[in-house]
Design an enzyme around this catalytic site. Structure first.
Site, PDB file in Angstrom:
ATOM      1  N   CYS A 103       0.975  -1.166  -0.182  1.00  0.00           N
ATOM      2  CA  CYS A 103       0.137   0.104   0.013  1.00  0.00           C
ATOM      3  C   CYS A 103       0.745   1.373  -0.149  1.00  0.00           C
ATOM      4  CB  CYS A 103      -0.946  -0.031   1.113  1.00  0.00           C
ATOM      5  SG  CYS A 103      -1.719   1.596   1.391  1.00  0.00           S
ATOM      6  N   LYS A 142       2.059  -9.120  -0.065  1.00  0.00           N
ATOM      7  CA  LYS A 142       1.783  -8.232  -1.320  1.00  0.00           C
ATOM      8  C   LYS A 142       2.849  -7.303  -1.162  1.00  0.00           C
ATOM      9  CE  LYS A 142      -1.502  -6.159  -4.206  1.00  0.00           C
ATOM     10  NZ  LYS A 142      -1.604  -4.618  -4.381  1.00  0.00           N
TER      11      LYS A 142
END
Length: 321
Positions: A103, A142
């Site tokens: 993010c 991720k």
């Protein structure tokens, strides 16, 4: 035919719904799964369990009605807190723990979480080891291709993650510095896939069936991760699956099917969040559906003023007549 496996979980379709804060709640995850997403990942949950009493976190921690395998994403920069968050999510029903190091949002990065962690490989190692060793379920990760164009350390992080026991890796084809600007690049993803044995998922600028097929073939990724392209168009998963299997484009869904999907989705949001929050969250999703339908009427501004669940549903029925 199995697309890939994460630990004991076999995933049939190679198209994955990316976790998106404020978007991939339980009603949306179930909808995307019904429309062909092989794996759906929950919204990011903070690793600070002291904040889990907020309304937002409480809704994000409901895993019992989830489609299997239940994958829950956690974010944070403290190894011990991340381990505790992983353990508590597993107790609440999570079957896969996904760690967010992708993010780029300032409020996440300023807390040394998300893609900010890519700057500090020693801390990355500590977090990954702490989480992997704290739970018995598979842990996935991720990341982005690196912190900046000069510091593309995605491959080093990926190799470290595999060595530590991460069981699948999603990579967004931009650095933290890029945020969502410019074009995603897939060379780094292809290089990482070449060096890893665990499943690798490609993410970034995949907006339709053709781009999904191109990226999957170019990178040799095991899966394709779809984020913003699914907003207002959850049938994209079905379209991509069909194109990957047949090399033929699927006809767009008829308006009658879109109508039923939208109404069912809004209904599910009302039931999940209750009247007050459900009405407000439905406005956002209906706005995305209207963009997909290229609606040029004043309907959106009318819909956004409605405060009543039944009136929202009635207005949608009228709109689709």
């Amino acid at each position: 035919m199995m697309a890939f496996a994460i630990g004991p979980y076999c995933v049939d379709n190679p198209v994955i719904l990316a976790p998106m804060a404020g978007v991939t709640d339980l009603p949306f995850r179930r909808l995307c799964h019904d429309l062909g997403a092989g794996l759906v990942v929950s919204e990011m949950v903070t690793s600070d369990v002291r904040l889990w009493n907020s309304t937002k976190s409480r809704h994000r921690l409901i895993h019992d009605a989830e489609v299997s395998p239940r994958s829950v994403q956690i974010a944070g920069g403290d190894p011990q807190m991340m381990a505790e968050a992983a353990q508590q999510n597993v107790e609440l029903g999570a079957q896969i723990i996904d760690i967010n190091m992708g993010c780029p949002a300032k409020k996440v990065c300023n807390k040394a979480a998300g893609s900010a962690l890519l700057k500090d490989e020693a801390l990355v190692r500590e977090i990954l080891e702490s989480v992997v060793n704290s739970v018995s379920v598979p842990v996935t990760l991720k990341i982005r291709t690196g912190w900046s164009q000069d510091q593309k350390n995605g491959l080093a992080i990926a190799k470290m993650a595999e060595d530590i026991g991460i069981q699948a890796l999603a990579i967004h084809g931009r650095t933290r510095e890029c945020k969502f600007q410019g074009q995603a690049e897939y060379d780094t993803i292809a290089e990482i896939k070449h060096h890893l044995r665990i499943p690798v998922f490609a993410n970034g600028d995949i907006n339709d069936a053709q781009s999904a097929k191109f990226v999957k073939e170019y990178t040799k990724a095991d899966g394709i991760m779809i984020g913003r392209a699914a907003q207002g168009r959850p049938w994209i998963f079905r379209e991509i699956n069909h194109y990957l299997q047949t090399n033929e484009l699927l006809a767009p869904p008829p308006l009658s099917e879109v109508r039923q999907l939208v109404i069912n989705h809004v209904n599910a949001l009302h039931q999940f969040y209750g009247d007050y929050l459900g009405v407000r969250i439905a406005r956002k999703h209906v706005g995305w559906y209207l963009q997909t339908l290229a609606d040029k009427t004043q309907f959106r501004s009318v819909f956004n003023r409605i405060d009543n669940t039944q009136e929202q549903l009635d207005k949608l029925e009228e709109f689709f007549v």
